[in-house]
Design an enzyme around this catalytic site. Structure first.
Site, PDB file in Angstrom:
ATOM      1  N   ASN A   1       0.836  -1.195   0.000  1.00  0.00           N
ATOM      2  CA  ASN A   1       0.000   0.000   0.000  1.00  0.00           C
ATOM      3  C   ASN A   1       0.873   1.248   0.000  1.00  0.00           C
ATOM      4  O   ASN A   1       1.562   1.535   0.986  1.00  0.00           O
ATOM      5  CB  ASN A   1      -0.909   0.031   1.231  1.00  0.00           C
ATOM      6  CG  ASN A   1      -1.726   1.313   1.298  1.00  0.00           C
ATOM      7  OD1 ASN A   1      -2.710   1.466   0.588  1.00  0.00           O
ATOM      8  ND2 ASN A   1      -1.298   2.269   2.136  1.00  0.00           N
ATOM      9  N   GLU A   2       0.903   1.946  -1.131  1.00  0.00           N
ATOM     10  CA  GLU A   2       1.456   3.298  -1.295  1.00  0.00           C
ATOM     11  C   GLU A   2       2.976   3.398  -1.197  1.00  0.00           C
ATOM     12  O   GLU A   2       3.515   4.505  -1.202  1.00  0.00           O
ATOM     13  CB  GLU A   2       0.791   4.279  -0.316  1.00  0.00           C
ATOM     14  CG  GLU A   2      -0.695   4.414  -0.538  1.00  0.00           C
ATOM     15  CD  GLU A   2      -1.363   5.532   0.238  1.00  0.00           C
ATOM     16  OE1 GLU A   2      -2.492   5.908  -0.120  1.00  0.00           O
ATOM     17  OE2 GLU A   2      -0.741   6.025   1.204  1.00  0.00           O
ATOM     18  N   ASN A   3       3.691   2.281  -1.164  1.00  0.00           N
ATOM     19  CA  ASN A   3       5.134   2.384  -0.993  1.00  0.00           C
ATOM     20  C   ASN A   3       5.878   2.729  -2.281  1.00  0.00           C
ATOM     21  O   ASN A   3       6.883   3.452  -2.237  1.00  0.00           O
ATOM     22  CB  ASN A   3       5.678   1.094  -0.391  1.00  0.00           C
ATOM     23  CG  ASN A   3       5.245   0.917   1.049  1.00  0.00           C
ATOM     24  OD1 ASN A   3       4.784   1.858   1.689  1.00  0.00           O
ATOM     25  ND2 ASN A   3       5.363  -0.287   1.563  1.00  0.00           N
TER      26      ASN A   3
ATOM     27  N   GLY B   1       5.219   6.252  -2.533  1.00  0.00           N
ATOM     28  CA  GLY B   1       5.981   6.969  -1.515  1.00  0.00           C
ATOM     29  C   GLY B   1       7.425   7.180  -1.913  1.00  0.00           C
ATOM     30  O   GLY B   1       8.005   8.254  -1.685  1.00  0.00           O
TER      31      GLY B   1
ATOM     32  N   SER C   1      -0.441  -0.652  -4.720  1.00  0.00           N
ATOM     33  CA  SER C   1      -1.612   0.213  -4.859  1.00  0.00           C
ATOM     34  C   SER C   1      -1.250   1.555  -4.218  1.00  0.00           C
ATOM     35  O   SER C   1      -1.055   1.609  -3.005  1.00  0.00           O
ATOM     36  CB  SER C   1      -2.826  -0.403  -4.164  1.00  0.00           C
ATOM     37  OG  SER C   1      -3.993   0.330  -4.403  1.00  0.00           O
TER      38      SER C   1
END
Length: 819
Positions: A432-434, A437, A478
């Protein structure tokens, strides 16, 4: 002394493997006392039961119990002497949270360092007499810091966050909707297993179906563990599924056996067909027929692919089930309690049923939580909820060196194998979002070339899925666009998260683009009034009151709520109106996104709302609050995710009426269009015909004479068809000349705590809401926000209301008022 009961494991009924539950007789050491401990459970719940701490969900008690997560803890029991004729005895923990040392009679048995996997220790010969069993849990902060020091990770690269350095539920340390309550304990099943010769160590059923012939196929790949006496013996593995039977003889540690089921009934997502499930059993026996063990699950036959092919808009992301292309109507799932051991099978069923009743067909299990227990996926199988399963990485750089890398691979292999029987599981997602990021959140410079997780998401995890569960798709993250050739959150490619709207803009900005698939977006609102009253006892409620601020974990969350309100309404000064309007704004925001994106099917192929549920009482993006009360958003999702949706959308040439049809049949509708004045006068009307084919969207331009004047604060458009309604206001609420809402209320007592509240509008009544929990804490209404034109009536059914009263109903009704 431990009370030991002998039971067969639910999934191993009738086998000679003897499973002995070790759930009873545990104590927790606390300040020189031995407190009763519940297993499965955790430190916080045991301390709560003993009255040693206040409820951390109430008021600001979270801070008062912060010390609990900063200590070591010990669980003790005594195993009685136990004779067995089996060759081997294993001590089995399905889940320990998290870093623990297990001792038997004071001697070390093993160590653990991962909440997300199970452990098995050979204790053969250690039960000849009574023996103490202890599980000592290290403070998770200290354990994470020890790994950080071992790796030499710099604070510049990773900050002070312990999450990347320990394989523990990440949100236990707090999130922008969750408290910081990292706990410890035996959070899953613990037992003794006595066995001989060989046991089924792992079974991986590869379930496929030939949609052309209707033949279902199960290939069971089997790993066995043998005792010394069982080494080299010929064994038989038998597979039974759907009336089909196959067997194989083997001598090593692995085997494969395949059975085919003719005319297999297909498993479908809800709304597309039925969810037939087949009993699937693997039995292990010796060559002379002596039974050794069984493995049993339910499987379903379906074909699922994710189409990420290129087209004129970029590259898509569309689930295709049994050849049917699907617009995914989804909700994001977080752990339903910050103490996961409290979540029962019944609670899973209640919450997932709420998802299905809201119209969802997809549930994304978010990567900052846990791999849920089998009961969660069992319910999804039954309800037809497709499961998008994240691997457990979220919003942080994760080192890839040992000892973490080995733990990551072990947990991935175990959980992929555990969950792959479930037909509801349609996608493995790396994180999730890494990836996003790394590109946008300033990680790259401080990391200075150090590992951060990319090797997991683009290397290790896809390899584990390909090795273990090759029947399912894997996606690296994601959001993720499919490759580094595009920005990870590029709306033209793959999967996006839309958070700039909530953080910095207005929800009307959802209309500015058409992503291929929206896996996260949302808008905050406080929980139900009765939930706040329970969670903040004695507090005078206000947006900025101490308890409200403590139960708002998002950075500048209240500021974003207020700015979001101010763009549409005059920000109220009284709490009740503020509470109502923030609920309205949440529902309106999500509706703006979903209606727009659904109207662009098949270019956009799914929306997954952040989020379905909460893990405690908090102001958040959830549709169902921490006390299980649906917010108005939940009711709005029922409209937004229905098979048929009527909406007015903007296009380059002007507004259009869209008939969004996700049903299997064509939708041929006559749409009544009315241009109305704020005072209730019909200024113009017309009827138009619109036909949307199966699983398709149709558009019809709004005739010019039906369009409210641009910028008008006194005119609006109403579209009605087949009991559905769409509204189009040319200006925001604060600029519209709403009349003072006027309506009549009648209450009919239907008996047994049920009443009908009938509201008849004298004026335009926009977004009328009956907050049933203001009538009684256990009361619930069957409808959320609704808009009535002058002369229209609506009936709201209320359950859990023992003393129906018209005055009380009137006090619990809210509607949008003019400036």
């Amino acid at each position: 002394m431990s009370t030991v009961t002998t039971t067969a494991r639910p999934r191993n009924d009738g086998t000679p493997l003897e499973a002995v539950s070790l759930h009873e007789g545990w104590t927790l050491r606390h300040e020189g006392r031995a407190l009763p401990a519940e297993v499965p459970g955790c430190v916080h719940t045991d301390l709560l039961a003993a009255g040693a701490i206040p409820d951390p969900f109430l008021s600001a008690n979270e801070t008062a119990v912060e010390w609990v997560g900063r200590r070591d803890w010990v669980y003790d029991t005594v195993l009685p002497a136990r004779a067995t004729a089996h060759e081997r005895t294993d001590l089995v923990f399905d889940g320990l949270d998290t870093v623990a040392e297990i001792t038997l009679g004071g001697e070390p048995v093993g160590r653990t360092a991962n909440m997300h996997r199970g452990y098995r220790f050979d204790i053969t010969g250690h039960l000849a007499e009574r023996v103490p069993l202890s599980v000592r849990f290290a403070c998770s902060y200290d354990a994470a810091e020890a790994v950080r020091e071992h790796l030499g990770a710099s604070p510049e690269a990773y900050g002070t966050d312990p999450r990347p350095f320990i394989r523990k539920m990440a949100c236990a340390y707090g999130w922008d909707w969750g408290p910081s309550l990292p706990t410890a304990g035996i959070w899953k099943d613990v037992r003794l297993e006595h066995w001989s010769t060989a046991r089924l160590a792992r079974v991986r059923p590869l379930v496929t179906v030939d949609t052309a012939t209707g033949t279902g196929r199960v290939e069971a790949r089997i790993d066995v563990e043998r005792t010394g006496a069982g080494a080299g013996l010929a064994l038989i593995a038998e597979l039974r599924v759907g009336g089909a039977h196959a067997a194989v003889e083997f001598e090593g540690g692995t085997a494969a056996v395949t059975a085919e089921v003719p005319d297999a009934a297909l498993w479908w997502p809800r709304g597309y067909g039925e969810q037939p499930l087949y009993d699937c059993e693997v039995a292990l026996r010796t060559a002379d027929g002596a039974p050794l063990g069984t493995w049993a699950r339910r499987v379903g036959f379906r074909d699922v692919v994710v189409d990420t092919g290129a087209d004129e808009h970029g590259s898509g992301f569309t689930f295709v089930v049994n050849g049917e292309r699907i617009f995914a109507r989804g909700v994001n799932w977080i752990p339903d309690d910050v103490f996961p051991s409290r979540v029962t099978a019944a609670r899973y069923r209640e919450r997932l049923t709420q998802a299905a009743r809201a119209g969802a067909d997809t549930v994304r299990v978010w990567g900052g939580g846990i791999f849920e227990r089998d009961e969660f996926y069992d319910v999804c199988d039954e309800l037809g909820l497709m499961v998008w399963q994240d691997f457990l990485f979220a919003c942080a750089p994760y080192p890839e060196e040992q000892p973490l890398r080995g733990e990551v691979e072990a947990e991935a292999r175990e959980n992929v194998a555990r969950l792959m029987p479930h037909p509801s599981l349609v996608l493995w997602n790396g994180n999730n979002e890494n990836l996003w990021g790394f590109r946008d959140w300033g990680w790259e410079g401080p990391l200075a070339g150090d590992s951060w997780g990319e090797g997991y998401y683009l290397g290790l995890l896809p390899r584990v899925v390909a090795d273990t569960d090759p029947t399912r798709a894997y996606w690296a993250g994601s959001p993720w666009s499919g490759s580094w050739e595009h920005h990870p959150n590029d709306p033209a490619h793959g999967v996006v998260h839309s958070w700039d709207v909530w953080n910095t803009a207005d929800y009307t900005d959802y209309l500015d683009d058409v992503p291929r698939f929206v896996a996260e977006f949302g808008w905050q609102a406080p929980p139900a009034y009765a939930t706040l009253r329970r969670a903040l006892p004695g507090e005078e409620l206000a947006p900025g009151s101490p308890g409200m601020l403590h139960h708002q974990k998002a950075e500048d969350g209240d500021g974003k709520l207020e700015r979001g309100l101010a763009r549409h309404f005059d920000v109220p000064t009284d709490f009740d109106t503020w509470h109502y309007l923030t609920q309205v704004n949440q529902a309106r925001a999500v509706a703006t996104g979903v209606e727009h994106w659904r109207s662009h099917w098949p270019r956009c192929a799914g929306t997954i709302v952040w989020q379905l549920n909460d893990c405690w009482p908090v102001t958040s993006w959830a549709a169902v609050d921490g006390d299980a009360r649906p917010k108005p958003l939940w009711h709005e999702l029922r409209r937004l995710y229905a098979d048929r949706l009527l909406t007015v959308q903007r296009r380059a040439a002007g507004p259009v009426v869209c008939a969004v049809n996700q049903s299997a049949g064509a939708w041929d509708a006559e749409v009544l269009l009315r241009r109305m004045s704020a005072a209730g006068e019909v200024l113009a009307e017309a009827r138009v015909r619109i036909t949307a084919g199966p699983r398709a969207v149709a558009e019809c331009a709004v005739p010019q004479e039906l369009l409210p004047a641009a910028g008008s604060g006194t005119e609006y458009l109403v579209a009605d068809a087949d009991g559905l309604r769409a509204l189009h206001f040319p200006v925001r609420d604060r600029e519209f000349a709403y009349p003072e809402p006027s309506y009549e209320v009648a209450v009919e007592h239907l008996g047994e705590g049920c009443a009908a509240v009938r509201v008849t509008a004298r004026t335009l009544v926009r977004d009328l809401l009956l907050q049933a929990d203001r009538l009684a804490p256990g009361a619930a209404a069957d409808r959320g926000l609704l808009t009535l034109l002058p002369g229209e009536s609506a009936t709201i059914l209320v359950t859990g209301w023992d003393a129906p009263d018209r005055a009380a109903a009137e006090a619990a009704l809210f509607a949008v008022r003019g400036a």
